[in-house]
Design a protein around this motif. Structure first.
Motif, PDB file in Angstrom:
ATOM      1  N   GLN A 115       0.716  -1.275  -0.476  1.00 12.95           N
ATOM      2  CA  GLN A 115      -0.362   0.406  -0.532  1.00 12.95           C
ATOM      3  C   GLN A 115       0.694   1.131   0.430  1.00 12.95           C
ATOM      4  OE1 GLN A 115      -2.414  -1.017   3.602  1.00 12.95           O
ATOM      5  NE2 GLN A 115      -4.294  -1.824   2.599  1.00 12.95           N
ATOM      6  N   THR A 116       1.811   0.824   0.325  1.00 11.65           N
ATOM      7  CA  THR A 116       2.937   1.868   0.311  1.00 11.65           C
ATOM      8  C   THR A 116       2.975   3.163  -1.392  1.00 11.65           C
ATOM      9  OG1 THR A 116       4.933   1.074  -0.121  1.00 11.65           O
ATOM     10  CG2 THR A 116       4.341   1.665   2.337  1.00 11.65           C
ATOM     11  N   THR A 117       3.586   3.969  -1.289  1.00  6.08           N
ATOM     12  CA  THR A 117       4.277   4.783  -2.866  1.00  6.08           C
ATOM     13  C   THR A 117       5.363   4.072  -2.943  1.00  6.08           C
ATOM     14  OG1 THR A 117       3.122   6.679  -1.737  1.00  6.08           O
ATOM     15  CG2 THR A 117       4.292   6.915  -3.304  1.00  6.08           C
ATOM     16  N   TRP A 118       5.751   3.689  -2.434  1.00  3.06           N
ATOM     17  CA  TRP A 118       7.623   3.430  -3.004  1.00  3.06           C
ATOM     18  C   TRP A 118       7.146   1.861  -4.358  1.00  3.06           C
ATOM     19  CZ3 TRP A 118       9.606  -1.541  -1.515  1.00  3.06           C
ATOM     20  CH2 TRP A 118       8.714  -1.807   0.274  1.00  3.06           C
ATOM     21  N   TRP A 152       4.492   0.737  -5.185  1.00  5.03           N
ATOM     22  CA  TRP A 152       4.139   1.198  -6.589  1.00  5.03           C
ATOM     23  C   TRP A 152       4.984   1.752  -7.578  1.00  5.03           C
ATOM     24  CZ3 TRP A 152       0.271  -2.372  -7.943  1.00  5.03           C
ATOM     25  CH2 TRP A 152      -0.112  -1.990  -6.956  1.00  5.03           C
ATOM     26  N   SER A 153       5.681   2.800  -7.543  1.00  2.15           N
ATOM     27  CA  SER A 153       7.129   3.129  -7.701  1.00  2.15           C
ATOM     28  C   SER A 153       7.576   2.864  -8.255  1.00  2.15           C
ATOM     29  CB  SER A 153       7.734   4.361  -6.876  1.00  2.15           C
ATOM     30  OG  SER A 153       6.863   5.195  -6.352  1.00  2.15           O
TER      31      SER A 153
END
Length: 124
Positions: free
Chosen positions: A55-58, A60-61
């Motif tokens: 669920q973290t941005t890193w 998905w990045s």
């Protein structure tokens, strides 16, 4: 005030499914420690639930970067395949042209040598 009631009520609020992962809340869950006491303010505390790694941005990045990198690799493999196919088709043509060039070179060189010999005999 009974401490076991307070602890069990606190656990009930913390294990509630109304709060999702990755939530930071400034809400004030209100719970009365003892129903006999009329406490309008209730107990309040700030808490946050850490998000799962997916669920973290890193994360998905990283997924997007991996996807783009795989597209680049597939594109490079496709170009390499097309280059190989082009060379396979071009090789017989180049071989034939090389053979013709050698023949022309050899006959032209032979003709020049013959002309040089004839000219050298004419002089004397």
């Amino acid at each position: 005030m009974d401490e076991t009631c307070w602890v069990s009520c606190l656990r009930e609020n913390l294990t509630s499914s109304s709060y999702g992962e990755g939530l930071e809340t400034g809400e004030e869950p209100q719970h009365r420690a003892n129903p006999l006491h009329d406490n309008e303010a209730g107990a309040s505390f700030d808490f946050s639930i850490a998000p799962k790694f997916y669920q973290t941005t890193w994360f998905w990045s990283l997924v997007v970067a991996s996807f783009l990198a795989s597209l680049v690799v597939l594109y490079q493999l496709r170009l390499r395949y097309l280059k190989h196919q082009f060379n396979v088709r071009l090789e017989p043509r180049v071989g034939e042209r090389t053979r013709i060039a050698r023949d022309l070179h050899d006959t032209l060189l032979q003709s020049f040598q013959a002309v040089i010999l004839k000219l050298s005999t004419v002089k004397y």
